[in-house]
Design a protein around this motif. Structure first.
Motif, PDB file in Angstrom:
ATOM      1  N   TYR A  18      52.022  56.507  35.786  1.00  0.00           N
ATOM      2  CA  TYR A  18      51.375  55.326  35.208  1.00  0.00           C
ATOM      3  C   TYR A  18      50.223  55.720  34.274  1.00  0.00           C
ATOM      4  O   TYR A  18      50.027  55.119  33.217  1.00  0.00           O
ATOM      5  N   LEU A  19      49.455  56.757  34.672  1.00  0.00           N
ATOM      6  CA  LEU A  19      48.322  57.168  33.830  1.00  0.00           C
ATOM      7  C   LEU A  19      48.823  57.719  32.490  1.00  0.00           C
ATOM      8  O   LEU A  19      48.215  57.491  31.441  1.00  0.00           O
ATOM      9  N   GLU A  20      49.958  58.422  32.546  1.00  0.00           N
ATOM     10  CA  GLU A  20      50.551  58.905  31.297  1.00  0.00           C
ATOM     11  C   GLU A  20      50.967  57.723  30.411  1.00  0.00           C
ATOM     12  O   GLU A  20      50.774  57.745  29.193  1.00  0.00           O
ATOM     13  N   ASN A  25      50.264  54.185  25.783  1.00  0.00           N
ATOM     14  CA  ASN A  25      49.974  52.855  25.234  1.00  0.00           C
ATOM     15  C   ASN A  25      48.669  52.843  24.453  1.00  0.00           C
ATOM     16  O   ASN A  25      48.483  52.046  23.542  1.00  0.00           O
ATOM     17  N   GLY A  26      47.718  53.708  24.853  1.00  0.00           N
ATOM     18  CA  GLY A  26      46.379  53.681  24.262  1.00  0.00           C
ATOM     19  C   GLY A  26      45.661  52.371  24.572  1.00  0.00           C
ATOM     20  O   GLY A  26      44.816  51.906  23.811  1.00  0.00           O
ATOM     21  N   TRP A  27      45.987  51.775  25.703  1.00  0.00           N
ATOM     22  CA  TRP A  27      45.449  50.454  26.073  1.00  0.00           C
ATOM     23  C   TRP A  27      44.874  50.576  27.486  1.00  0.00           C
ATOM     24  O   TRP A  27      45.638  50.822  28.428  1.00  0.00           O
ATOM     25  N   TYR A  28      43.557  50.423  27.610  1.00  0.00           N
ATOM     26  CA  TYR A  28      42.875  50.756  28.868  1.00  0.00           C
ATOM     27  C   TYR A  28      42.384  49.539  29.649  1.00  0.00           C
ATOM     28  O   TYR A  28      42.200  49.609  30.864  1.00  0.00           O
ATOM     29  N   HIS A  35      48.379  45.595  33.633  1.00  0.00           N
ATOM     30  CA  HIS A  35      47.745  44.386  34.176  1.00  0.00           C
ATOM     31  C   HIS A  35      48.787  43.273  34.304  1.00  0.00           C
ATOM     32  O   HIS A  35      48.893  42.617  35.348  1.00  0.00           O
ATOM     33  N   ASP A  36      49.592  43.095  33.237  1.00  0.00           N
ATOM     34  CA  ASP A  36      50.583  42.016  33.256  1.00  0.00           C
ATOM     35  C   ASP A  36      51.728  42.321  34.224  1.00  0.00           C
ATOM     36  O   ASP A  36      52.249  41.417  34.889  1.00  0.00           O
ATOM     37  N   GLU A  37      52.078  43.607  34.308  1.00  0.00           N
ATOM     38  CA  GLU A  37      53.135  44.003  35.245  1.00  0.00           C
ATOM     39  C   GLU A  37      52.690  43.761  36.687  1.00  0.00           C
ATOM     40  O   GLU A  37      53.444  43.224  37.507  1.00  0.00           O
ATOM     41  N   ASN A 223      32.188  39.097  31.951  1.00  0.00           N
ATOM     42  CA  ASN A 223      33.256  40.081  31.946  1.00  0.00           C
ATOM     43  C   ASN A 223      33.748  40.324  33.367  1.00  0.00           C
ATOM     44  O   ASN A 223      33.057  40.960  34.150  1.00  0.00           O
ATOM     45  N   GLY A 224      34.927  39.823  33.685  1.00  0.00           N
ATOM     46  CA  GLY A 224      35.462  39.965  35.039  1.00  0.00           C
ATOM     47  C   GLY A 224      36.861  40.542  35.061  1.00  0.00           C
ATOM     48  O   GLY A 224      37.636  40.257  35.968  1.00  0.00           O
ATOM     49  N   LYS A 225      37.203  41.355  34.045  1.00  0.00           N
ATOM     50  CA  LYS A 225      38.580  41.804  33.896  1.00  0.00           C
ATOM     51  C   LYS A 225      38.921  43.004  34.798  1.00  0.00           C
ATOM     52  O   LYS A 225      38.071  43.851  35.065  1.00  0.00           O
ATOM     53  N   LEU A 226      40.187  43.081  35.176  1.00  0.00           N
ATOM     54  CA  LEU A 226      40.719  44.238  35.902  1.00  0.00           C
ATOM     55  C   LEU A 226      41.328  45.198  34.877  1.00  0.00           C
ATOM     56  O   LEU A 226      42.112  44.765  34.035  1.00  0.00           O
ATOM     57  N   ASN A 227      40.959  46.485  34.953  1.00  0.00           N
ATOM     58  CA  ASN A 227      41.429  47.408  33.912  1.00  0.00           C
ATOM     59  C   ASN A 227      42.758  48.081  34.265  1.00  0.00           C
ATOM     60  O   ASN A 227      43.297  47.905  35.364  1.00  0.00           O
ATOM     61  N   GLU A 228      43.292  48.846  33.314  1.00  0.00           N
ATOM     62  CA  GLU A 228      44.636  49.428  33.467  1.00  0.00           C
ATOM     63  C   GLU A 228      44.698  50.492  34.568  1.00  0.00           C
ATOM     64  O   GLU A 228      45.739  50.658  35.212  1.00  0.00           O
ATOM     65  N   TYR A 229      43.602  51.232  34.783  1.00  0.00           N
ATOM     66  CA  TYR A 229      43.604  52.235  35.866  1.00  0.00           C
ATOM     67  C   TYR A 229      43.699  51.537  37.224  1.00  0.00           C
ATOM     68  O   TYR A 229      44.410  51.977  38.118  1.00  0.00           O
ATOM     69  N   GLN A 230      42.943  50.432  37.353  1.00  0.00           N
ATOM     70  CA  GLN A 230      43.014  49.671  38.608  1.00  0.00           C
ATOM     71  C   GLN A 230      44.424  49.100  38.804  1.00  0.00           C
ATOM     72  O   GLN A 230      44.960  49.131  39.916  1.00  0.00           O
TER      73      GLN A 230
END
Ligand SMILES: *Cc1c(COP(=O)(O)O)cnc(C)c1O
Length: 359
Positions: A18-20, A25-28, A35-37, A223-230
């Motif tokens: 997933y990290l790869e 994606n270059g989208w963090y 996030h959508d998945e 700002n309450g967003k969940l990021n891609e690493y999470q």
């Protein structure tokens, strides 16, 4: 040592993939593909719609209230401190009323009495304590009869169903916490499940500085967003949840069977499943309670008074319609070790030690 809690350790091989993908994606952050998945997979897994991921459970409470227009609330004193302080932090007026002595959940009769006595709170915030569902049918009736919103703090209720329907589908909004110590986690994280799409839309703008895509700033947000690493950690951990929930339910039922004649336990909703989020017991006699804690501690077994104290004693400036049951329960409450890495042997050992020290 048998720890009170031990977080799920994400599978590193899967996580690496997933990290790869994130680097590719270059989208963090900012509602990215993972996030959508995770949103779609959680909605399917839990059997809900209108699920908004946020950066923690406290944010989830705050944004649920903000989307519903909550100004004042009536809530339970028997919960984790966040249930109250999330709203206090926003300068909302918070009042307490009592819990049901058997379930340890906010008592709908006490709520109704508070309104008869003149409570003006526009919202009731009720926690499904330890994952045990509140009297949702009664709260549904109160909500329509008194024209009040219901927010459920479902931080402990991941995977809980009543009559095979997700408990998250009750009330105007339910919140989840995905903190590392919870049944399912994204290290830090959380979600709100809204009944109405309009509330979901408003909340989604609120957690992104009030910006609505295509419409600019429509509200005062933050700002309450969940990021891609999470989200990646969530996607990896979600693969394990069937096994984890089964295992925890097994541990919970073994504890319950082994201790039911020697300690008090919260009376579980008769139509609900169990998720083994916590293992709460209650011992009335203080000396006996301390003896149990000492015996466990001598055997390197952690336990904790959780939840104690009753929250009206922390937030003394809050309105109060009586909290005697909460004080009584909080006085003798103890949580025993419960986590996915425990074995049935661990539970058997604890049961034997407890039974010895209680006689
Ligand atoms: C953990 C918890 C929260 C707070 O969640 P965070 O993700 O830690 O902010 C809120 N309410 C209850 C009942 C909790 O147990």
């Amino acid at each position: 040592m048998i720890a009170l809690n031990s977080p799920i350790k994400p599978n590193l091989k899967k996580l690496q993939k997933y990290l790869e993908q994130i680097n590719y994606n270059g989208w963090y952050t900012n509602f990215g593909p993972l996030h959508d998945e995770l949103t779609a997979r959680l909605e399917a897994y839990l059997g809900v719609k209108n699920l908004l991921l946020v950066n923690n459970g406290t944010t989830a409470l705050q944004v649920a209230g903000a989307a519903l227009g909550t100004k004042s609330l009536l809530t339970t004193p028997f919960s984790f401190v966040a249930t109250t302080c999330a709203f206090k932090w926003q300068q909302k007026e918070v009042e307490f009323c009592d819990i049901d002595r058997n379930s340890y959940n906010l008592c709908p009769i006490a709520v109704n009495d508070a309104y008869i006595k003149g409570c003006k709170a526009d919202t009731v915030v009720a926690t499904h304590v330890y994952g045990n569902p509140c009297d949702i049918d009664y709260f549904d009736k109160l909500s329509s009869a008194r024209n009040i919103n219901i927010i459920y703090d479902a931080a402990h209720a991941f995977g809980i169903k009543v009559n095979n329907e997700s408990v998250l589908n009750y009330g105007d909004a339910s919140i989840l916490s995905f903190h590392a110590t919870k049944v399912f986690h994204t290290i830090e994280g959380g979600a709100v499940v809204f009944k109405k799409r309009a509330h979901f839309d408003k909340a989604k703008a609120l957690i992104n500085f009030g910006i609505k895509q295509g419409k600019g700033v429509i509200d005062v947000g933050f700002n309450g967003k969940l990021n891609e690493y999470q989200a990646a950690v969530g996607l990896v951990n979600l693969d394990e949840m069937d096994n984890i929930l089964d295992h925890r339910a097994n541990l919970f039922n073994t504890y319950r069977h082994g201790l039911k004649d020697v300690v008090e336990m919260p009376c579980w909703h008769p139509q609900a499943n169990v998720n083994g989020a916590y293992m709460p017991i209650r011992i009335q006699n203080k000396a006996l309670l301390n003896k149990v804690i000492d015996t466990l501690s001598e055997n390197h077994i952690q336990s904790r008074h959780y939840f104690s104290p009753s929250l009206e004693q922390v937030f003394v400036d809050g309105g109060n319609y009586g909290t005697l049951n909460s004080q009584e329960v909080a006085g003798g409450i103890l949580c025993l070790p419960m986590h996915a890495h425990m074995t049935l042997n661990n539970v058997q050992k604890i049961i034997i030690l407890m039974r010895k020290s209680l006689y």
